[in-house]
Design a protein around this motif. Structure first.
Motif, PDB file in Angstrom:
ATOM      1  N   ASN A   1      10.234   0.055   0.874  1.00  0.00           N
ATOM      2  CA  ASN A   1      10.321   0.887   2.073  1.00  0.00           C
ATOM      3  C   ASN A   1       9.284   2.011   2.083  1.00  0.00           C
ATOM      4  O   ASN A   1       8.799   2.418   3.149  1.00  0.00           O
ATOM      5  N   THR A   2       8.938   2.513   0.904  1.00  0.00           N
ATOM      6  CA  THR A   2       7.979   3.610   0.811  1.00  0.00           C
ATOM      7  C   THR A   2       6.633   3.241   1.425  1.00  0.00           C
ATOM      8  O   THR A   2       5.901   4.099   1.923  1.00  0.00           O
TER       9      THR A   2
ATOM     10  N   GLU B   1       6.033   0.947   3.931  1.00  0.00           N
ATOM     11  CA  GLU B   1       6.116   0.296   5.242  1.00  0.00           C
ATOM     12  C   GLU B   1       5.025   0.747   6.210  1.00  0.00           C
ATOM     13  O   GLU B   1       4.484  -0.056   6.965  1.00  0.00           O
ATOM     14  N   ASP B   2       4.701   2.042   6.186  1.00  0.00           N
ATOM     15  CA  ASP B   2       3.777   2.583   7.177  1.00  0.00           C
ATOM     16  C   ASP B   2       2.308   2.503   6.761  1.00  0.00           C
ATOM     17  O   ASP B   2       1.423   2.783   7.576  1.00  0.00           O
ATOM     18  N   ILE B   3       2.044   2.114   5.515  1.00  0.00           N
ATOM     19  CA  ILE B   3       0.670   2.121   5.036  1.00  0.00           C
ATOM     20  C   ILE B   3       0.183   0.741   4.606  1.00  0.00           C
ATOM     21  O   ILE B   3      -1.021   0.503   4.486  1.00  0.00           O
TER      22      ILE B   3
ATOM     23  N   ASN C   1       1.127  -3.812   4.651  1.00  0.00           N
ATOM     24  CA  ASN C   1       1.815  -4.907   5.327  1.00  0.00           C
ATOM     25  C   ASN C   1       2.834  -5.510   4.363  1.00  0.00           C
ATOM     26  O   ASN C   1       2.478  -6.241   3.435  1.00  0.00           O
TER      27      ASN C   1
ATOM     28  N   GLN D   1      -8.647   4.494   8.783  1.00  0.00           N
ATOM     29  CA  GLN D   1      -7.650   3.733   8.039  1.00  0.00           C
ATOM     30  C   GLN D   1      -7.875   3.837   6.535  1.00  0.00           C
ATOM     31  O   GLN D   1      -6.931   3.995   5.761  1.00  0.00           O
TER      32      GLN D   1
ATOM     33  N   GLU E   1      -6.729   7.219   5.347  1.00  0.00           N
ATOM     34  CA  GLU E   1      -5.263   7.304   5.332  1.00  0.00           C
ATOM     35  C   GLU E   1      -4.698   6.649   4.077  1.00  0.00           C
ATOM     36  O   GLU E   1      -3.749   7.165   3.472  1.00  0.00           O
ATOM     37  N   ARG E   2      -5.280   5.517   3.696  1.00  0.00           N
ATOM     38  CA  ARG E   2      -4.807   4.837   2.481  1.00  0.00           C
ATOM     39  C   ARG E   2      -5.096   5.670   1.232  1.00  0.00           C
ATOM     40  O   ARG E   2      -4.246   5.805   0.345  1.00  0.00           O
TER      41      ARG E   2
END
Length: 411
Positions: free
Chosen positions: A336-337, A339-341, A343, A367, A370-371
């Motif tokens: 879950n940690t 999920e937003d960063i 796939n 992108q 952000e990663r």
């Protein structure tokens, strides 16, 4: 922050050709504390393999005492002392409970003797002993090293692994009631160990950000066929979903699939060796990994979901992200940690669709940043801070804050 002594009784070895969570965590702790890393207890068989050149990572001269067993390793920040043990008698060959007990008792006595002699020389005082997935020898040493606290660091499900299945689980069940607290690397592991010990915490694996920031002037020996590269960083072993990877290779015949890491399953290796666009690049030293990551278009984690993988917090996902790579992973555990960063895919179809999208769309500069920013929040330095906060709190609860402060430990 005042220092106190930490002894890590490690199952993983200090030397090697892959990134180890125990080595990284202890190195990060050593930036603020004095840490003695007690190296893997090599057997006489290991020493023979080292002498014959079958395993170049066995420090056999140190193990035999032909070189100093103590190494002072200078880190980017701080330093750590690595202590090699003399060779022990192998135990995995026996199924006899009596013989096992005798061998463990003998090996434990030998380890304790060498430890106490060396710890006295460097004036270690009432250490916090961190046992890193080494319950077999944690049992005979529990309470014998004048420790102020005994911690079990559990980074894998010992009963599901293939390296310690014969004796590890029984030893762990015996060991857990002897420790003051348990720190696991994944929430699923914490849930499982809570059934055996009431004082369990989670500190996830981290990432060495500097190591995985890709530098454009680095080069590799990767085959250059001109095809886009899908990469996997880690051991080629029983965790891999072979059926999923077969589907991947059939759907994307125009790509190359690179495995960077040890091969520990010949069955998996032989299966994928049949594909002309699959390349096994072997194990690489940690400092060289970034140069391989820079050749990847996408980093993948194609794990099966089972009892072993459910307890994994994958180091490689933050390593991919630190390099700015898009990540496609199966949902083999609590993901879950990410999920937003990344796939995180529930089905083979979703995995292949996400991979196709990553290959087609590429990555923007935003992108990538952000990663990298996500990885920056998950460094080993931050994990060490989490670990120390737990230790300080539990030391205060066990001895009382005032007593610990009088001894010079800041909690």
């Amino acid at each position: 922050m005042n220092k106190f002594d930490i002894i890590c009784l490690s199952f993983p070895a200090w030397d090697g050709n892959y990134v180890k969570s125990t080595v990284k965590l202890m190195s990060a702790l050593a930036k603020s504390q004095r840490v003695v890393f007690v190296d893997y207890a090599y057997t006489w068989k290991d020493v023979l393999w080292g002498i014959l050149g079958k395993n170049k990572y066995v420090p056999w001269k140190r193990v035999l005492g032909l070189q100093s067993r103590k190494r002072h390793v200078v880190l980017p920040q701080g330093s750590i002392q690595v202590l090699s043990l003399p060779p022990i008698v192998p135990i995995n060959w026996t199924r006899s409970t009596l013989i096992l007990k005798l061998l463990v008792k003998w090996n434990g006595w030998l380890i304790k003797k060498v430890l106490m002699r060396n710890l006295e020389k460097i004036d270690v005082y009432k250490p916090v002993v961190i046992n890193a997935l080494n319950p077999v020898y944690g049992n005979p040493l529990a309470g014998k090293l004048d420790e102020r606290m005994l911690v079990y660091y559990c980074y894998d499900e010992i009963q599901a692994g293939n390296w310690m299945t014969k004796h590890g689980h029984a030893a762990e069940e015996e060991f857990l009631p002897k420790v003051d607290l348990v720190v696991t690397s994944a929430e699923k592991l914490r849930e499982r160990k809570s059934a055996y010990h009431p004082n369990c915490f989670t500190v996830n694996n981290g990432v060495d950000l500097d190591m995985f920031m890709v530098h454009p002037d680095e080069s590799t020996n990767s085959p250059n066929t001109g095809k886009p590269i899908i990469g996997y960083l880690g051991s080629v072993d029983h965790r891999l979903d072979v059926d999923l990877l077969d589907k991947l290779l059939k759907k994307f015949p125009h790509i190359d699939l690179h495995f960077v890491g040890r091969v520990t399953s010949m069955k998996v290796f032989k299966h994928f060796k049949q594909y002309p666009n699959v390349h096994f690049l072997g194990p690489q030293s940690p400092e060289k990994l970034a140069s391989f990551l820079k050749t990847f278009e996408v980093g993948i984690i194609p794990f099966l979901k089972n009892d072993f993988t459910e307890g994994i917090y994958p180091m490689k996902i933050n390593e991919y992200l630190a390099a700015g790579l898009p990540v496609v992973s199966t949902r083999f555990g609590d993901m879950n940690t990410f999920e937003d960063i990344a796939n995180i895919c529930d089905t083979p179809h979703a995995f292949l669709e996400a991979l196709e999208l990553c290959l087609d769309s590429g990555s923007t500069s935003i992108q990538k940043m952000e990663r990298i920013h996500f990885a920056q929040e998950n460094t080993w330095e931050k994990r060490a801070e989490e670990f120390l906060r737990i230790l300080y709190k539990e030391l205060g609860a066990k001895y009382g804050r005032e007593e610990i402060l009088r001894e010079g430990v800041n909690i």
